[in-house]
Design a protein around this motif. Structure first.
Motif, PDB file in Angstrom:
ATOM      1  N   ASP A   1      21.416 -45.296 -30.608  1.00 33.85           N
ATOM      2  CA  ASP A   1      21.676 -45.662 -29.218  1.00 33.85           C
ATOM      3  C   ASP A   1      20.507 -45.160 -28.389  1.00 33.85           C
ATOM      4  O   ASP A   1      20.042 -44.036 -28.564  1.00 33.85           O
ATOM      5  N   VAL A   2      20.028 -46.024 -27.508  1.00 32.85           N
ATOM      6  CA  VAL A   2      18.869 -45.683 -26.690  1.00 32.85           C
ATOM      7  C   VAL A   2      19.091 -44.380 -25.927  1.00 32.85           C
ATOM      8  O   VAL A   2      18.187 -43.567 -25.780  1.00 32.85           O
ATOM      9  N   LEU A   3      20.304 -44.198 -25.421  1.00 26.49           N
ATOM     10  CA  LEU A   3      20.599 -43.013 -24.622  1.00 26.49           C
ATOM     11  C   LEU A   3      21.036 -41.814 -25.460  1.00 26.49           C
ATOM     12  O   LEU A   3      20.586 -40.689 -25.260  1.00 26.49           O
TER      13      LEU A   3
ATOM     14  N   TYR B   1      21.176 -50.852 -29.194  1.00 26.81           N
ATOM     15  CA  TYR B   1      22.371 -50.469 -28.447  1.00 26.81           C
ATOM     16  C   TYR B   1      22.053 -49.523 -27.304  1.00 26.81           C
ATOM     17  O   TYR B   1      21.192 -48.656 -27.411  1.00 26.81           O
ATOM     18  N   CYS B   2      22.767 -49.713 -26.206  1.00 27.52           N
ATOM     19  CA  CYS B   2      22.656 -48.790 -25.084  1.00 27.52           C
ATOM     20  C   CYS B   2      24.033 -48.713 -24.443  1.00 27.52           C
ATOM     21  O   CYS B   2      24.456 -49.637 -23.752  1.00 27.52           O
ATOM     22  N   HIS B   3      24.734 -47.644 -24.735  1.00 27.29           N
ATOM     23  CA  HIS B   3      26.095 -47.515 -24.194  1.00 27.29           C
ATOM     24  C   HIS B   3      26.085 -46.864 -22.830  1.00 27.29           C
ATOM     25  O   HIS B   3      25.557 -45.762 -22.654  1.00 27.29           O
ATOM     26  N   LEU B   4      26.679 -47.568 -21.885  1.00 31.62           N
ATOM     27  CA  LEU B   4      26.679 -47.149 -20.487  1.00 31.62           C
ATOM     28  C   LEU B   4      27.794 -46.148 -20.189  1.00 31.62           C
ATOM     29  O   LEU B   4      28.912 -46.313 -20.667  1.00 31.62           O
ATOM     30  N   PRO B   5      27.482 -45.149 -19.360  1.00 28.85           N
ATOM     31  CA  PRO B   5      28.527 -44.190 -18.990  1.00 28.85           C
ATOM     32  C   PRO B   5      29.647 -44.912 -18.259  1.00 28.85           C
ATOM     33  O   PRO B   5      29.408 -45.882 -17.564  1.00 28.85           O
ATOM     34  N   MET B   6      30.840 -44.411 -18.401  1.00 28.26           N
ATOM     35  CA  MET B   6      31.976 -45.097 -17.798  1.00 28.26           C
ATOM     36  C   MET B   6      32.146 -44.716 -16.329  1.00 28.26           C
ATOM     37  O   MET B   6      31.610 -43.723 -15.873  1.00 28.26           O
ATOM     38  N   VAL B   7      32.905 -45.541 -15.654  1.00 23.08           N
ATOM     39  CA  VAL B   7      33.209 -45.275 -14.255  1.00 23.08           C
ATOM     40  C   VAL B   7      34.634 -44.739 -14.194  1.00 23.08           C
ATOM     41  O   VAL B   7      35.563 -45.383 -14.665  1.00 23.08           O
ATOM     42  N   MET B   8      34.771 -43.554 -13.638  1.00 20.18           N
ATOM     43  CA  MET B   8      36.069 -42.898 -13.614  1.00 20.18           C
ATOM     44  C   MET B   8      36.675 -42.840 -12.218  1.00 20.18           C
ATOM     45  O   MET B   8      35.966 -42.998 -11.218  1.00 20.18           O
ATOM     46  N   GLY B   9      37.964 -42.531 -12.163  1.00 22.35           N
ATOM     47  CA  GLY B   9      38.635 -42.321 -10.888  1.00 22.35           C
ATOM     48  C   GLY B   9      38.496 -40.863 -10.499  1.00 22.35           C
ATOM     49  O   GLY B   9      37.929 -40.069 -11.247  1.00 22.35           O
ATOM     50  N   LYS B  10      39.018 -40.542  -9.339  1.00 24.01           N
ATOM     51  CA  LYS B  10      38.915 -39.179  -8.800  1.00 24.01           C
ATOM     52  C   LYS B  10      39.417 -38.132  -9.796  1.00 24.01           C
ATOM     53  O   LYS B  10      38.938 -36.995  -9.817  1.00 24.01           O
ATOM     54  N   ASP B  11      40.425 -38.495 -10.569  1.00 27.43           N
ATOM     55  CA  ASP B  11      41.025 -37.528 -11.483  1.00 27.43           C
ATOM     56  C   ASP B  11      40.321 -37.455 -12.834  1.00 27.43           C
ATOM     57  O   ASP B  11      40.768 -36.801 -13.759  1.00 27.43           O
ATOM     58  N   GLY B  12      39.180 -38.152 -12.939  1.00 20.23           N
ATOM     59  CA  GLY B  12      38.428 -38.075 -14.181  1.00 20.23           C
ATOM     60  C   GLY B  12      38.912 -39.023 -15.258  1.00 20.23           C
ATOM     61  O   GLY B  12      38.351 -39.073 -16.354  1.00 20.23           O
ATOM     62  N   GLN B  13      39.946 -39.772 -14.973  1.00 15.23           N
ATOM     63  CA  GLN B  13      40.424 -40.764 -15.940  1.00 15.23           C
ATOM     64  C   GLN B  13      39.713 -42.089 -15.673  1.00 15.23           C
ATOM     65  O   GLN B  13      39.237 -42.329 -14.568  1.00 15.23           O
TER      66      GLN B  13
ATOM     67  N   MET C   1      24.346 -47.021  -8.287  1.00 15.03           N
ATOM     68  CA  MET C   1      23.957 -45.612  -8.233  1.00 15.03           C
ATOM     69  C   MET C   1      24.941 -44.720  -8.978  1.00 15.03           C
ATOM     70  O   MET C   1      24.783 -43.509  -9.014  1.00 15.03           O
ATOM     71  N   VAL C   2      25.950 -45.311  -9.562  1.00 14.49           N
ATOM     72  CA  VAL C   2      26.857 -44.541 -10.408  1.00 14.49           C
ATOM     73  C   VAL C   2      26.385 -44.734 -11.842  1.00 14.49           C
ATOM     74  O   VAL C   2      26.516 -45.801 -12.408  1.00 14.49           O
ATOM     75  N   GLY C   3      25.801 -43.709 -12.400  1.00 12.78           N
ATOM     76  CA  GLY C   3      25.307 -43.804 -13.764  1.00 12.78           C
ATOM     77  C   GLY C   3      23.836 -44.154 -13.855  1.00 12.78           C
ATOM     78  O   GLY C   3      23.281 -44.242 -14.947  1.00 12.78           O
ATOM     79  N   TRP C   4      23.228 -44.359 -12.704  1.00 15.28           N
ATOM     80  CA  TRP C   4      21.795 -44.669 -12.715  1.00 15.28           C
ATOM     81  C   TRP C   4      21.195 -44.171 -11.412  1.00 15.28           C
ATOM     82  O   TRP C   4      21.862 -44.180 -10.376  1.00 15.28           O
ATOM     83  N   SER C   5      19.985 -43.710 -11.477  1.00 18.09           N
ATOM     84  CA  SER C   5      19.322 -43.320 -10.236  1.00 18.09           C
ATOM     85  C   SER C   5      17.832 -43.565 -10.389  1.00 18.09           C
ATOM     86  O   SER C   5      17.304 -43.588 -11.494  1.00 18.09           O
ATOM     87  N   TYR C   6      17.196 -43.740  -9.268  1.00 15.97           N
ATOM     88  CA  TYR C   6      15.768 -44.048  -9.303  1.00 15.97           C
ATOM     89  C   TYR C   6      14.961 -42.755  -9.394  1.00 15.97           C
ATOM     90  O   TYR C   6      14.245 -42.523 -10.354  1.00 15.97           O
ATOM     91  N   ASP C   7      15.101 -41.914  -8.376  1.00 22.37           N
ATOM     92  CA  ASP C   7      14.393 -40.639  -8.392  1.00 22.37           C
ATOM     93  C   ASP C   7      15.223 -39.513  -7.780  1.00 22.37           C
ATOM     94  O   ASP C   7      14.723 -38.440  -7.520  1.00 22.37           O
TER      95      ASP C   7
ATOM     96  N   LEU D   1      16.271 -48.437 -18.460  1.00 26.10           N
ATOM     97  CA  LEU D   1      17.279 -47.770 -19.285  1.00 26.10           C
ATOM     98  C   LEU D   1      17.128 -46.248 -19.283  1.00 26.10           C
ATOM     99  O   LEU D   1      18.105 -45.520 -19.339  1.00 26.10           O
ATOM    100  N   GLU D   2      15.897 -45.782 -19.215  1.00 25.32           N
ATOM    101  CA  GLU D   2      15.639 -44.339 -19.315  1.00 25.32           C
ATOM    102  C   GLU D   2      16.331 -43.549 -18.220  1.00 25.32           C
ATOM    103  O   GLU D   2      16.645 -42.380 -18.377  1.00 25.32           O
TER     104      GLU D   2
END
Length: 492
Positions: A168-170, A239-251, A281-287, A304-305
């Motif tokens: 996986d790339v990440l 493959y590049c598996h993306l981080p998931m998007v969660m709710g306030k409670d972490g689920q 901007m959730v799971g990715w950022s520029y700088d 991707l990096e």
RNA sequence: GUCUCCAUCGUCUAGUGGUUAGGACAACGGGUUUUCAUCCCGUCAACGGGGGUUCAAUUCCCCCUGGAGAUGCCA
């Protein structure tokens, strides 16, 4: 490399934040790499797939301005792009695996499988999942089942020994012992449709997909897919598996946390540019510093990096902030057009605006713009202009620590000043009311607030003079007079 | 239960073998203002714990803990 990526949702519900984020990342990656973005509809679940969901997919992507290079409607050299239209293909490949001894027919009934699962859960068995009951069935046994008229499924023969690794790339290398890989998962269901695992691998290969970017919930299936690629003798993609998007409670984000479908966000009055910007901007950022990006800019700088490995919590407040920022950037005309549907729905103006309504709408925009977080906020904000307000309560009309008599005087004098305004500017008018307050020995607020409540019915409103102008002098006057009457009635 | 992944302010994140650990949202306080909002200024606030490696670890390694995901004839 000629990059080809895809977004492959199943039309079983409204498009939601998580799915759209995946679509966006794939789309941006394709654009940044000068590659192709492909849309593929995975409607292999006949029970749950619906035409409404499919339409919602199209509507959502159109609203976001995400265009696919190949896929339904637009076509492409690897079509069809709707899996139910590729039905025969999966059968062919599944049977090929059976013929080669890499898959087998399974006749187990749902009842048996359910009982098995229940038993395993209860006894907290080491071995969870299918027990490979039909893996070594003899020809006679199979014939017997066939004679009973049982429609079999086809299961993959997952190797019992060894381990399987994918890169996986990440995450780097991820491996799993084959005995821990899902035990002989179903590839072809008894209704003849493929499961995700089969269809996904076949289509990604046939469509020349180079990179698979999908949510991290798929990581556990990675080794299984590798085994499938190996069974077919194909080269797996990157493959590049993306981080998931969660709710306030972490689920995992779901309806419990609030709106999750893009359609809901649209209805509430979120702008597509705000949603795209925030979600990106959730799971990715520029700088870590720059945070405003247009869709086009993201299609330039995405890489991707810079994707984060850890899951991220969806913050509704920050989305609101982005939305407000984008709303404030709109021109008067743009915002008027965006706001109109909400006013129409509230019954304030007609779909075909009269010229008075158009004028009112235009003068309304500058007054509400910086007060809006979402477009639908406009309705409550301007309700007092279109509907008769409830009689203000005495307590509401009275500023803190201010008695009724002074307040009555303040209202009556204010009314005189407002009526005798002539062509005085707002600034001049404000000066006069301030002077009045001074004369009466009360705070400026002691004058403005009663008038505001009288005119708008609320202590919170657009600037007073704007409110009066928008409402019309006559109506404003009679509302102030009514307030005076209410207060006087209280004295007796 | 088993397997896999993850771990910097409340949240999104930047960052480095030696930094006053940076930014944004939120919260809180202040200023501007006829209320609200906008705008401006400020405050609070983080490297989960324990072992190593090293002159030096937030950063590299291991363990623990915590969280998440998977374990379907759903994707």
């Amino acid at each position: 490399m000629n990059v080809r990526v895809r977004y492959a949702p199943s039309p079983t519900g409204m498009q939601h934040i998580g799915g759209v984020r995946t679509a966006l990342f794939n789309y941006f990656f394709a654009r940044a790499q000068g590659g192709k973005f492909i849309l593929r509809v995975e409607d292999t679940d006949q029970e749950r797939s619906t035409p409404e969901a499919l339409q919602d997919l199209y509507d959502t992507l159109a609203w976001l301005g995400v265009e696919w290079d190949e896929g339904p409607i637009v076509g492409g050299p690897y079509g069809p792009y709707i899996q139910s239209e590729r039905f025969g293909l999966y059968q062919e490949y599944a049977h090929r695996l059976v013929a080669e001894g890499k898959a087998y027919y399974c006749y187990c009934a749902h009842e048996r499988l359910d009982a098995l699962r229940e038993e395993q859960t209860e006894s907290k068995s080491q071995q969870q999942g299918y027990d490979r009951h039909c893996r070594e069935l003899s020809q006679e046994q199979r014939n017997a089942r066939e004679a009973e008229g049982i429609k079999p499924v086809i299961r993959l023969k997952v190797p019992l020994e060894g381990k399987t690794t994918f890169h996986d790339v990440l995450m780097g290398d991820i491996s799993r012992r084959n005995k821990d890989v899902s035990p002989d998962p179903v590839l072809l269901k008894s209704d003849g449709f493929p499961t995700y695992h089969l269809a996904n691998v076949i289509d990604d290969h046939l469509m020349g997909i180079t990179h698979i970017m999908r949510a991290q919930e798929w990581i556990p299936s990675g080794p299984l897919h590798i085994i499938l690629y190996e069974a077919f003798g194909w080269e797996p993609p990157i493959y590049c598996h993306l981080p998931m998007v969660m709710g306030k409670d972490g689920q995992k984000l779901s309806k419990r946390h609030g709106s999750t479908s893009v359609r809901d966000f649209k209805a509430k009055g979120y702008l597509p540019e705000a949603l795209i910007n925030y979600v990106s901007m959730v799971g990715w950022s520029y700088d870590g510093v720059r945070e405003f990006f247009t869709r086009e800019e993201l299609g330039q700088v995405f890489s991707l990096e810079k994707i984060n490995k850890a899951p991220g919590v969806f913050d509704y407040k920050k989305l609101d902030w982005y939305n407000g920022m984008y709303i404030r950037q709109k021109s008067d005309q743009e915002l008027a057009d965006l706001l109109a549907p909400y006013l129409v729905e509230a019954g304030f103006i007609h779909l075909q605006r009269t010229s008075e309504e158009s004028t009112l709408l235009e003068s309304l925009v500058p007054v509400v713009r910086e007060r809006l977080k979402v477009l639908s906020d406009v309705v409550e904000m301007v309700r007092f202009l279109f509907e008769e307000i409830a009689e203000p309560a005495v307590e509401q009309l009275l500023p803190k620590n201010q008695e009724i008599p002074v307040t009555v005087t303040a209202l009556e004098k204010s009314l005189e000043i407002i009526m005798a305004r002539g062509d005085a500017s707002d600034a001049e008018l404000e000066l006069r009311l301030s002077a009045l307050a001074e004369q009466l020995g009360i705070k400026i607020n002691g004058v403005f607030m009663p008038v505001r409540v009288a005119v708008t019915g609320s202590t919170v409103s657009p600037p007073l003079f704007d409110s009066i102008r928008l409402l019309g002098l006559d109506k404003a006057i009679s509302r102030i007079e009514r307030a005076v009457t209410i207060l006087k009635g209280e004295v007796r």
